[in-house]
Design an enzyme around this catalytic site. Structure first.
Site, mmCIF file in Angstrom:
data_model
loop_
_atom_site.group_PDB
_atom_site.id
_atom_site.type_symbol
_atom_site.label_atom_id
_atom_site.label_comp_id
_atom_site.label_asym_id
_atom_site.label_seq_id
_atom_site.Cartn_x
_atom_site.Cartn_y
_atom_site.Cartn_z
ATOM 1 N N GLN A 92 27.420 54.584 -30.364
ATOM 2 C CA GLN A 92 26.129 54.351 -30.997
ATOM 3 C C GLN A 92 25.584 55.614 -31.640
ATOM 4 O OE1 GLN A 92 23.168 54.664 -27.215
ATOM 5 N NE2 GLN A 92 24.709 53.030 -27.080
ATOM 6 N N HIS A 94 21.504 57.248 -33.106
ATOM 7 C CA HIS A 94 20.059 57.067 -33.221
ATOM 8 C C HIS A 94 19.569 57.701 -34.518
ATOM 9 C CE1 HIS A 94 20.326 55.870 -29.084
ATOM 10 N NE2 HIS A 94 20.734 57.068 -28.704
ATOM 11 N N GLU A 111 18.117 63.498 -28.047
ATOM 12 C CA GLU A 111 18.219 63.389 -26.592
ATOM 13 C C GLU A 111 19.156 64.453 -26.032
ATOM 14 O OE1 GLU A 111 19.667 59.405 -26.350
ATOM 15 O OE2 GLU A 111 21.740 59.960 -26.732
ATOM 16 N N HIS A 169 27.758 58.974 -30.479
ATOM 17 C CA HIS A 169 27.975 59.354 -29.087
ATOM 18 C C HIS A 169 28.168 58.118 -28.216
ATOM 19 C CE1 HIS A 169 23.634 58.628 -29.465
ATOM 20 N NE2 HIS A 169 23.672 58.260 -28.199
ATOM 21 N N ARG A 189 24.230 50.246 -32.649
ATOM 22 C CA ARG A 189 25.588 50.128 -32.112
ATOM 23 C C ARG A 189 26.589 50.084 -33.257
ATOM 24 N NH1 ARG A 189 24.022 45.368 -29.076
ATOM 25 N NH2 ARG A 189 23.007 45.993 -27.154
#
Length: 301
Positions: A92, A94, A111, A169, A189
């Protein structure tokens, strides 16, 4: 109150296991138990105070408890999770703030992962092993050869990975992590190993969006010394029993106990602290101390 002990919301994604319950004391009847959102003001999975109040509602009523550095954000900036990947999580990516605000009406997601435990031979995917073209990427997604060009990194307990938005990642099977991230729940995804959801249908992919936001390069090297990670939204450190600090007016202090047990003292309060506990020390509470045999992840803004 100076010390708030938080209760998480939990998620039963199909790749989860049982270790958050057995190893970290997370109280949940979900099976599988994939995630515990241990510091969260996000409506998709809020954290709760002992009286049942949502942390988000408490901070709305007491904004000074988050600290003055949080005032520059439209919402509470941080979300922290335990993640137990008994099986592979989907590959996936972001989006950035700019893309997410335009297309999803919420913020993007940068993150970090801190590895709490892993099975022998465990690894994760972290960007690409070489720069590739968009055309090759699209073809590999179509013919299910994407993993052949991903950067597969063996992991061990204590490893840390910083994942800026746009970095492809995936946590792979047998890995338990703490994830500290922006307060967002936008995930695209790219590949999901052909799995089906509870409804018996293949889980949705978001290839078009992913191609628009993805960096098609190896991951950048980051050195945040002396911190584990540091960005506009969070600063994360590892501390152990014997740690002392100050919760000044600029930021709350989050302490997530990752090993052992001990005591946390602040503002005349002393509470027991054990593996899996999540504590929120309100900004302006002054000196605090963590004692005992425990280790913790400390997060501030």
């Amino acid at each position: 109150m100076s010390i708030l002990k938080l209760t998480p919301s939990c998620k039963d994604y199909l790749w989860g296991g049982s270790r958050l319950r057995t190893d970290f004391g997370v109280q949940s009847d979900l099976n599988p138990l994939a995630e515990a959102w241990v510091l969260s003001c996000h409506p998709d999975g809020p954290s709760y105070l002992p009286d049942g109040t949502m942390l988000a509602d408490y901070l709305a009523a007491h904004p000074e408890a988050a600290g003055t550095d949080c005032k520059k954000f439209e919402m509470f900036p941080v979300l922290t999770k335990f993640i137990d990947a008994k099986n592979n999580i989907s590959i996936q990516v972001h989006p950035s703030n700019e893309y997410a605000l335009e297309h999803e009406h919420q913020y993007g997601k940068t993150e970090m992962w801190y590895v709490l435990d892993c099975e022998p031979g465990a690894f994760l995917y972290y960007g690409f092993d070489h720069e590739i073209s968009r055309e090759e990427l699209e073809e590999r997604i179509r013919n299910n050869t994407l993993t052949e060009v991903l950067n597969a990194v063996p992991v061990k307990k204590g490893d840390c990975f910083f994942i800026p938005s746009g970095t492809l990642h995936a946590i792979c099977k047998g890995v338990v992590v703490v994830e500290v991230q922006q307060n967002s729940n936008v995930t695209y995804r790219v590949y999901d190993y052909g799995r089906v959801g509870a409804d018996g249908k293949p889980r949705a992919l978001h290839v078009k969006q992913a191609l628009e936001v993805m960096r098609r390069t190896p991951p950048e090297q980051h050195d945040f010394s002396p911190h584990l990670a540091k960005c506009d939204y969070f600063t994360v450190d590892v501390v152990a029993g014997g740690h002392t600090g100050t919760a000044d007016e600029t930021s709350f202090v989050s302490l997530l106990i990752t090993e052992g047990e001990g005591r946390l003292t602040c503002g005349g309060e002393t509470v027991q602290a054990k593996k899996g506990d999540s504590f929120f020390i309100t900004a302006g509470s002054g000196a605090y101390a963590l004692t005992g045999s425990c280790k913790a992840l400390l997060t501030t803004v």
